[in-house]
Design a protein around this motif. Structure first.
Motif, PDB file in Angstrom:
ATOM      1  N   THR A 192       0.827  -1.207   0.000  1.00  0.00           N
ATOM      2  CA  THR A 192       0.000   0.000   0.000  1.00  0.00           C
ATOM      3  C   THR A 192       0.856   1.248   0.000  1.00  0.00           C
ATOM      4  O   THR A 192       1.991   1.251   0.479  1.00  0.00           O
ATOM      5  CB  THR A 192      -0.924   0.007   1.223  1.00  0.00           C
ATOM      6  N   ILE A 224      -6.065   2.083   3.328  1.00  0.00           N
ATOM      7  CA  ILE A 224      -7.067   1.514   2.425  1.00  0.00           C
ATOM      8  C   ILE A 224      -8.167   0.849   3.243  1.00  0.00           C
ATOM      9  O   ILE A 224      -8.021   0.595   4.445  1.00  0.00           O
ATOM     10  CB  ILE A 224      -6.447   0.471   1.469  1.00  0.00           C
ATOM     11  N   ILE A 253      -4.155  -0.930  -6.214  1.00  0.00           N
ATOM     12  CA  ILE A 253      -3.171  -0.467  -5.234  1.00  0.00           C
ATOM     13  C   ILE A 253      -1.840  -0.260  -5.938  1.00  0.00           C
ATOM     14  O   ILE A 253      -1.340  -1.161  -6.624  1.00  0.00           O
ATOM     15  CB  ILE A 253      -3.017  -1.464  -4.068  1.00  0.00           C
ATOM     16  N   ASP A 254      -1.271   0.914  -5.791  1.00  0.00           N
ATOM     17  CA  ASP A 254       0.011   1.279  -6.404  1.00  0.00           C
ATOM     18  C   ASP A 254       0.026   0.955  -7.894  1.00  0.00           C
ATOM     19  O   ASP A 254       1.001   0.435  -8.435  1.00  0.00           O
ATOM     20  CB  ASP A 254       1.167   0.574  -5.686  1.00  0.00           C
ATOM     21  N   VAL A 298       0.008  -4.515   3.749  1.00  0.00           N
ATOM     22  CA  VAL A 298      -0.731  -3.351   4.239  1.00  0.00           C
ATOM     23  C   VAL A 298       0.125  -2.714   5.327  1.00  0.00           C
ATOM     24  O   VAL A 298       0.394  -3.340   6.355  1.00  0.00           O
ATOM     25  CB  VAL A 298      -2.103  -3.773   4.789  1.00  0.00           C
TER      26      VAL A 298
END
Length: 420
Positions: A82, A86, A94-95, A107
């Motif tokens: 991350t 989130i 994500i990314d 995470v």
């Protein structure tokens, strides 16, 4: 650990346990207390070695223990990490990576750090990865690699939180161990973190993109390297400059520095070397606006480039005359009586024989000679040597010597003699 083969009365058949068979009258095997306790102790030792407390009601402790010890401080790679907090649900992006069900995600940016860790992405609520779900799975210093992502792919992260750790309760902090933080390129300035990693870069030199301040007082007193402006408050400007911009490059010794200044009202540019006591003489830089070469010399009385090249060539040819060297020849430096004479050539000589060579020029004084078997002419029969001797100022004797005459052949001898 093995079956209790040595225990009498265990009732093993072919070394293994069997059930009772009432039809054949085969009695069932017995589990001796010593063997049962041994098996239990061995399993309990594995569970404790993994950092877990044995629990009679838990049936997955052996599996978790083995996973923990196999993974050690290194977890199986995650797909992405991350970049911000989130929601732990849904197949989100994500990314820059669109997640699929089952993707492992690091995470690390949750407001409640106890929620950080490795999770499995799902269409609904996510769950923690099997190797990051219990105390035995997680220890301080563990490492996990990130495979993809615009910002963090690839990279390696380390859990900075020390143990003991209770997943879901202990706040977890991950730090970047390896991986890019800034985009590839060249930077005028970089920011380095406590681990020695470059974590920021900038090409802003401070006065380049902004407006430098006017120096109040002496520019010689500036203690660092900087861009600057000079005006009425500046006390050590060059004569003829009232308002200017420039730069001071500091040397780490006293007030020593190199300073440049250019007027902003007209074409006047200066440089000076500031000495350790702060003194220094401004020097004007010449440019096309204040320097006319035609006014500094009588161009009618100077040599052109062609004239100069001709004179240089004549001088070189006089010092080093051109020779052919196709046959025995010589070079004399300078090319006049008394100059150094180098005479050289190549002559065919039979094995264990000598040949007298008449030199193409007679020495006034011969000083020495050398010889060698010419490169590329010797065959592989024997061990060749060559000798040269000045027998007079006009004659050189060459000799070919071999260690064995078997297979020996005529050889070209390269030689050189010198004198004046």
């Amino acid at each position: 650990m093995d079956y209790p083969k040595s225990t009498p009365g265990a009732g093993l058949v072919d070394g293994r346990f069997v059930d009772e068979n009432t039809t054949t009258g085969q009695p069932g095997s017995l589990i001796p207390a010593s063997w049962g306790n041994g098996v239990t102790d061995e399993l309990v030792n594995v569970i404790k070695a993994a950092g877990l407390e044995p629990d009679e009601a838990a049936h997955d402790q052996l599996l978790r223990s083995i996973r923990s010890m196999l993974s050690g401080d290194f977890k199986r790679a995650v797909r992405v990490a991350t970049t911000a907090a989130i929601g732990l649900d849904g197949l989100q992006v994500i990314d820059g990576v669109q997640l699929a069900a089952g993707d492992r995600v690091l995470v690390k940016d949750q407001p409640s750090k106890a929620l950080n860790g490795i999770w499995l992405a799902q269409a609904n609520a996510w769950r923690r990865a099997d190797d990051f779900s219990g105390g035995g799975d997680v220890g301080g210093g563990l490492v996990v690699a990130v495979a993809a992502g615009t910002t963090y792919g690839p990279s390696v992260w380390q859990l900075a939180t020390p143990g003991p750790i209770t997943v879901g309760v202990t706040e977890l902090t991950f730090t970047l161990a390896f991986g890019r933080v800034v985009a590839a390129g060249s930077y005028a300035k970089v920011t380095v973190d406590s681990a020695g990693r470059v974590v920021g870069g900038s090409s802003d030199l401070g006065g380049v993109t902004g407006v430098p301040g006017v120096v109040a007082g002496a520019m010689a007193d500036i203690a660092d390297t900087r861009f600057l402006a000079a005006a009425d408050a500046t006390t050590d400007k060059p004569v003829g400059i009232s308002y200017a911009g420039g730069m001071s490059i500091k040397y780490p010794d006293g007030k020593m520095a190199i300073q440049f200044l250019g007027a902003v009202t007209h074409d006047h540019f200066c440089v000076r070397r500031v000495e350790t006591n702060g003194t220094g003489q401004w020097r004007t830089l010449f440019h096309s606006g204040n320097f006319d070469p035609s006014s500094k010399a009588d161009v009618a009385n100077v040599y052109t480039r062609a004239d100069t090249n001709y004179l240089i060539n004549q001088a070189v040819e006089a010092l080093l005359p051109r020779r052919n060297f196709g046959a025995p020849d010589f070079i004399r430096i300078p090319d006049r009586t008394g100059g150094l004479l180098l005479v050289m050539g190549t002559t065919l000589v039979a094995p264990e024989s000598s040949v007298d060579v008449t030199l193409p020029i007679t020495f006034n004084g011969g000083r020495g000679a050398i010889a060698t078997v010419a490169a590329g002419t010797a065959n592989n029969q024997g061990n060749y040597s060559a000798y040269a001797q000045l027998t007079s100022n006009s004659t050189l004797r060459l000799t070919q010597d071999v260690s064995t005459t078997s297979g020996a052949a005529n050889q070209y001898i390269s030689w050189m003699a010198w004198g004046y």
